[in-house]
Design an enzyme around this catalytic site. Structure first.
Site, PDB file in Angstrom:
ATOM      1  N   ASP A  76       0.906  -1.444   0.133  1.00  0.00           N
ATOM      2  CA  ASP A  76      -0.120   0.075  -0.171  1.00  0.00           C
ATOM      3  C   ASP A  76       0.914   1.335  -0.152  1.00  0.00           C
ATOM      4  O   ASP A  76       0.258   2.224   0.314  1.00  0.00           O
ATOM      5  CB  ASP A  76      -0.958  -0.084   1.062  1.00  0.00           C
ATOM      6  CG  ASP A  76      -0.223  -0.179   2.442  1.00  0.00           C
ATOM      7  OD1 ASP A  76       1.089  -0.339   2.591  1.00  0.00           O
ATOM      8  OD2 ASP A  76      -1.010   0.021   3.648  1.00  0.00           O
ATOM      9  N   HIS A 112      24.815   4.616 -17.732  1.00  0.00           N
ATOM     10  CA  HIS A 112      23.761   4.719 -16.935  1.00  0.00           C
ATOM     11  C   HIS A 112      23.875   4.137 -15.529  1.00  0.00           C
ATOM     12  O   HIS A 112      22.823   3.616 -15.008  1.00  0.00           O
ATOM     13  CB  HIS A 112      22.313   4.289 -17.732  1.00  0.00           C
ATOM     14  CG  HIS A 112      21.883   5.086 -18.706  1.00  0.00           C
ATOM     15  ND1 HIS A 112      21.080   4.934 -19.649  1.00  0.00           N
ATOM     16  CD2 HIS A 112      22.404   6.414 -18.997  1.00  0.00           C
ATOM     17  CE1 HIS A 112      20.882   5.782 -20.706  1.00  0.00           C
ATOM     18  NE2 HIS A 112      21.818   7.010 -20.131  1.00  0.00           N
ATOM     19  N   ASP A 117      26.143  12.530 -12.706  1.00  0.00           N
ATOM     20  CA  ASP A 117      25.268  13.098 -13.518  1.00  0.00           C
ATOM     21  C   ASP A 117      23.917  13.126 -12.817  1.00  0.00           C
ATOM     22  O   ASP A 117      23.264  12.097 -12.541  1.00  0.00           O
ATOM     23  CB  ASP A 117      25.027  12.202 -14.702  1.00  0.00           C
ATOM     24  CG  ASP A 117      24.009  12.572 -15.771  1.00  0.00           C
ATOM     25  OD1 ASP A 117      23.098  13.442 -15.737  1.00  0.00           O
ATOM     26  OD2 ASP A 117      24.237  11.937 -17.035  1.00  0.00           O
ATOM     27  N   ASP A 168      19.788  18.835 -16.062  1.00  0.00           N
ATOM     28  CA  ASP A 168      20.513  17.741 -16.337  1.00  0.00           C
ATOM     29  C   ASP A 168      21.867  17.933 -16.614  1.00  0.00           C
ATOM     30  O   ASP A 168      22.469  18.668 -17.554  1.00  0.00           O
ATOM     31  CB  ASP A 168      20.050  17.101 -17.694  1.00  0.00           C
ATOM     32  CG  ASP A 168      20.637  15.773 -18.047  1.00  0.00           C
ATOM     33  OD1 ASP A 168      21.506  15.213 -17.398  1.00  0.00           O
ATOM     34  OD2 ASP A 168      20.353  15.378 -19.339  1.00  0.00           O
ATOM     35  N   HIS A 178      27.893   7.896 -27.195  1.00  0.00           N
ATOM     36  CA  HIS A 178      26.364   8.151 -27.340  1.00  0.00           C
ATOM     37  C   HIS A 178      26.612   9.462 -27.974  1.00  0.00           C
ATOM     38  O   HIS A 178      27.483  10.127 -28.405  1.00  0.00           O
ATOM     39  CB  HIS A 178      25.966   8.561 -25.732  1.00  0.00           C
ATOM     40  CG  HIS A 178      26.981   9.289 -25.069  1.00  0.00           C
ATOM     41  ND1 HIS A 178      26.939  10.767 -25.090  1.00  0.00           N
ATOM     42  CD2 HIS A 178      27.893   9.239 -23.948  1.00  0.00           C
ATOM     43  CE1 HIS A 178      27.781  11.203 -24.165  1.00  0.00           C
ATOM     44  NE2 HIS A 178      28.371  10.324 -23.394  1.00  0.00           N
ATOM     45  N   HIS A 230      20.716  16.133 -26.141  1.00  0.00           N
ATOM     46  CA  HIS A 230      18.959  15.752 -26.262  1.00  0.00           C
ATOM     47  C   HIS A 230      18.276  16.956 -26.169  1.00  0.00           C
ATOM     48  O   HIS A 230      18.861  17.898 -25.357  1.00  0.00           O
ATOM     49  CB  HIS A 230      18.543  14.615 -25.497  1.00  0.00           C
ATOM     50  CG  HIS A 230      19.072  14.843 -23.956  1.00  0.00           C
ATOM     51  ND1 HIS A 230      18.406  15.243 -23.270  1.00  0.00           N
ATOM     52  CD2 HIS A 230      20.201  14.231 -23.457  1.00  0.00           C
ATOM     53  CE1 HIS A 230      18.986  15.203 -22.033  1.00  0.00           C
ATOM     54  NE2 HIS A 230      20.144  14.480 -22.217  1.00  0.00           N
ATOM     55  N   HIS A 248      14.696  13.773 -21.293  1.00  0.00           N
ATOM     56  CA  HIS A 248      14.905  13.587 -22.667  1.00  0.00           C
ATOM     57  C   HIS A 248      13.513  13.889 -23.239  1.00  0.00           C
ATOM     58  O   HIS A 248      12.705  13.215 -23.662  1.00  0.00           O
ATOM     59  CB  HIS A 248      15.029  12.184 -22.790  1.00  0.00           C
ATOM     60  CG  HIS A 248      16.381  11.670 -22.340  1.00  0.00           C
ATOM     61  ND1 HIS A 248      16.801  10.194 -22.356  1.00  0.00           N
ATOM     62  CD2 HIS A 248      17.491  12.058 -21.856  1.00  0.00           C
ATOM     63  CE1 HIS A 248      17.871  10.094 -21.741  1.00  0.00           C
ATOM     64  NE2 HIS A 248      18.383  11.408 -21.598  1.00  0.00           N
ATOM     65  N   GLU A 264      26.593  17.458 -24.059  1.00  0.00           N
ATOM     66  CA  GLU A 264      27.043  16.409 -23.172  1.00  0.00           C
ATOM     67  C   GLU A 264      28.060  15.289 -23.685  1.00  0.00           C
ATOM     68  O   GLU A 264      28.001  14.125 -23.732  1.00  0.00           O
ATOM     69  CB  GLU A 264      26.234  15.685 -22.298  1.00  0.00           C
ATOM     70  CG  GLU A 264      25.113  15.296 -23.366  1.00  0.00           C
ATOM     71  CD  GLU A 264      24.043  14.267 -22.508  1.00  0.00           C
ATOM     72  OE1 GLU A 264      24.467  13.404 -21.794  1.00  0.00           O
ATOM     73  OE2 GLU A 264      22.954  14.635 -22.703  1.00  0.00           O
ATOM     74  N   TYR A 297      35.147   7.500 -22.482  1.00  0.00           N
ATOM     75  CA  TYR A 297      35.016   6.421 -21.387  1.00  0.00           C
ATOM     76  C   TYR A 297      35.947   5.225 -22.013  1.00  0.00           C
ATOM     77  O   TYR A 297      35.782   4.672 -23.038  1.00  0.00           O
ATOM     78  CB  TYR A 297      33.539   5.915 -21.297  1.00  0.00           C
ATOM     79  CG  TYR A 297      32.656   6.951 -21.383  1.00  0.00           C
ATOM     80  CD1 TYR A 297      32.208   7.169 -20.112  1.00  0.00           C
ATOM     81  CD2 TYR A 297      31.909   7.542 -22.534  1.00  0.00           C
ATOM     82  CE1 TYR A 297      31.356   8.407 -20.157  1.00  0.00           C
ATOM     83  CE2 TYR A 297      31.201   8.305 -22.658  1.00  0.00           C
ATOM     84  CZ  TYR A 297      30.633   9.091 -21.453  1.00  0.00           C
ATOM     85  OH  TYR A 297      29.918  10.044 -21.070  1.00  0.00           O
ATOM     86  N   ARG A 317      32.617  12.711 -18.631  1.00  0.00           N
ATOM     87  CA  ARG A 317      31.605  13.532 -19.127  1.00  0.00           C
ATOM     88  C   ARG A 317      31.243  14.809 -18.620  1.00  0.00           C
ATOM     89  O   ARG A 317      31.169  14.906 -17.582  1.00  0.00           O
ATOM     90  CB  ARG A 317      30.327  12.772 -19.296  1.00  0.00           C
ATOM     91  CG  ARG A 317      29.081  13.363 -19.965  1.00  0.00           C
ATOM     92  CD  ARG A 317      27.841  12.436 -20.141  1.00  0.00           C
ATOM     93  NE  ARG A 317      27.252  11.848 -19.238  1.00  0.00           N
ATOM     94  CZ  ARG A 317      27.173  10.741 -18.610  1.00  0.00           C
ATOM     95  NH1 ARG A 317      27.955   9.735 -19.292  1.00  0.00           N
ATOM     96  NH2 ARG A 317      26.503  10.158 -17.653  1.00  0.00           N
ATOM     97  N   GLU A 352      28.398  18.011 -19.000  1.00  0.00           N
ATOM     98  CA  GLU A 352      27.148  18.386 -19.446  1.00  0.00           C
ATOM     99  C   GLU A 352      26.593  19.512 -18.991  1.00  0.00           C
ATOM    100  O   GLU A 352      26.410  19.769 -17.797  1.00  0.00           O
ATOM    101  CB  GLU A 352      26.184  16.971 -19.085  1.00  0.00           C
ATOM    102  CG  GLU A 352      24.873  17.136 -19.621  1.00  0.00           C
ATOM    103  CD  GLU A 352      23.818  15.980 -19.362  1.00  0.00           C
ATOM    104  OE1 GLU A 352      24.319  15.275 -18.552  1.00  0.00           O
ATOM    105  OE2 GLU A 352      22.931  15.702 -20.109  1.00  0.00           O
TER     106      GLU A 352
HETATM  107  N1  GLY Z   1      20.760  11.881 -17.493  1.00  0.00           N
HETATM  108  C1  GLY Z   1      20.651  11.221 -18.760  1.00  0.00           C
HETATM  109  C2  GLY Z   1      21.471  12.086 -19.732  1.00  0.00           C
HETATM  110  O1  GLY Z   1      22.340  12.659 -19.402  1.00  0.00           O
HETATM  111  O2  GLY Z   1      20.959  11.975 -21.002  1.00  0.00           O
HETATM  112 MN    MN Z   2      21.429  14.397 -20.717  1.00  0.00          MN
HETATM  113 MN    MN Z   3      22.754  13.689 -17.698  1.00  0.00          MN
END
Ligand code: GLY
Ligand code: MN
Ligand code: MN
Length: 444
Positions: A39, A243, A260, A271, A350, A354, A361, A384, A388, A406, A408
């Site tokens: 619950d 991720h 991140d 982000d 990547h 985005h 996203h 971003e 790696y 990274r 971003e």
């Molecule tokens: N935190 C997800 C991305 O950077 O796209």
């Molecule tokens: Mn992002």
């Molecule tokens: Mn991110």
């Protein structure tokens, strides 16, 4: 608290209705409550499309828009007031509040939906709905249509056209208004503060979750209800897992930590990613990779301006990263050929960003008519790039292994280029080292 003003929701509904064909109806359900266990419920987060058009924060609600309807174009079905339930679970707007607080022209109890909605749909030529995203609601919609069909012999006219609402609504969401940018700036400001706090707290022997706690503290202190997505706090070799969410490893002297994370304000995301040395001082290899990622991000930022296309920023990062990896001896060969063969993807797998908005996203097409979308004022996106080098990568010298970086930031396209919303967090090696050194200095 900075938030979207109520008047803006009315403007959005009008703008959407202006694009709907005559004699049509749009129907959108609120997000369902998600059960966590038994619950216990997950923290409620309104559906982004529903929120965008109403600002109405409750579950068990349905928006109906009927352009040109004499008795009001905006109808909200929502929960009734209930003293007993409100004592346990909190206040409800009720139908009166839906009208007085949330601008509905007409409001009905959600329990009357099955009785009333078929009558509203009947006689309309076209139904707009978010088909496919909520299967249970799609089934209900078909039930209501079948109720009308079953009365066809009495002259009832079921609609003939069913159209996905996404196309109209998501294109609107792609262009951020001044009020939206203001809210996104606030989310970015709080998230920047959270990253600074985590940098200052960073010490060998703590855990990844120790830094996550610092982030959460700043998010909540700033008024954010929750992070915009699961925070990634990835130390050492975990920084190469894109991720990563476990966030339970120990922070080791000599390792980097990649964070991140961003909070959400009034359903608008931020982000941010920053990467820094756990002990406050970059090693030579960490610094070389870090400065390469930073140079690629700067090259990408320079490509963000009206009339440039969406992919230019990504292409700039690929160019800088590939050339830099060759220079460092991590890739061998001709830069153009390495780009053509996508050899850089072994280290940079990547895309450079985005759309960003109510969803991290965010919605909005990246291509139009098969061509990359051209950037326009008010579009918000992330930038971003990353590199790696997995800990088990046997193709590179040992000294590089386990380094993941990274960087971003969040930007909004302006007339002359872009505004960086997340400028509040240090980004150069010198700035990061200075901030971390100051946090370690004994009090005078
Ligand atoms: N935190 C997800 C991305 O950077 O796209
Ligand atoms: Mn992002
Ligand atoms: Mn991110």
């Amino acid at each position: 608290m900075i938030h979207i003003p109520k008047s803006e929701y009315g403007r959005r509904r009008k703008a959407l209705m202006a694009q709907m064909v005559p004699n049509s109806i749009a129907i959108l359900p609120a997000a369902a409550v998600a059960i966590r266990n038994r619950d216990v419920e997950h923290v409620y987060r309104q559906d982004s499309d529903f929120q965008y058009l109403s600002g109405f924060p409750e579950p068990q609600a349905v928006i109906v828009l009927m352009p040109g309807r004499e008795h009001g174009e905006y109808i909200l079905f929502c929960r009734e007031r209930n003293a007993e339930r409100e004592l346990w679970d909190g206040l409800r707007a009720g139908q009166e509040g839906a009208i007085s607080e949330y601008g509905a022209d007409d409001a009905f109890p959600i329990t009357d939906l099955d009785d009333i909605l078929p009558g509203l749909i009947e006689g309309r030529d076209r139904v707009y709905s978010a088909m496919g995203s909520n299967p249970e609601f799609d089934r209900h919609l078909m039930d209501w249509i079948n109720v009308i069909r079953s009365k066809a012999h009495l002259g009832a006219q079921p609609p003939n056209e069913f159209v996905a609402l996404d196309h109209l609504l998501h294109d609107m969401r792609l262009y951020k208004s001044a009020a939206e940018v203001k809210v996104m700036r606030e989310a970015a400001r709080i998230s920047a503060q959270a990253h600074i706090r985590a940098m200052q707290a960073s010490r060998a022997g703590l855990y990844e979750f120790s830094l996550e706690a610092e982030l959460d503290y700043e998010f909540r202190k700033g008024g954010a209800k929750m992070p915009a997505y699961g925070s990634i706090v990835a130390a050492g070799r975990n920084s190469c897992i894109l991720h990563y969410q476990q966030n339970d490893a120990v922070l080791k002297d000599g390792d980097l930590v990649l964070i991140d994370a961003g909070c959400e304000i009034d359903c608008y995301a931020s982000d941010i990613t920053r990467t820094w040395p756990v002990n406050g001082k970059f090693s030579a290899e960490q610094k070389a990779i870090y400065e390469l990622v930073l140079a690629s991000q700067e090259a990408a930022l320079a490509e963000i301006a009206p009339n440039n296309h969406w992919n230019q920023a990504h292409e700039a990062t690929v160019q800088v990263i590939t050339a830099g990896l060759v220079k460092l001896g991590l890739l061998q060969g001709d830069v153009d050929e390495l780009i053509a063969s996508e050899a850089y993807k072994a280290f940079y797998m990547h895309r450079a960003g985005h759309w960003l908005g109510m969803d991290v996203h965010d919605v909005g097409e990246y291509k139009v008519g098969g061509e990359w979308r051209v950037l326009e004022v008010g579009m918000a996106l992330t930038v971003e790039p990353g590199i790696y080098i997995a800990a088990n990568n046997q193709t590179v010298a040992k000294k590089w292994r386990g380094i993941g970086v990274r960087i971003e930031d969040d930007v909004v396209v302006t007339k002359t280029g872009c505004e960086i919303l997340t400028h509040g967090v240090p980004k150069t090696v010198a700035e990061i080292e200075a901030l971390m050194a100051a946090a370690r200095a004994p009090a005078a």
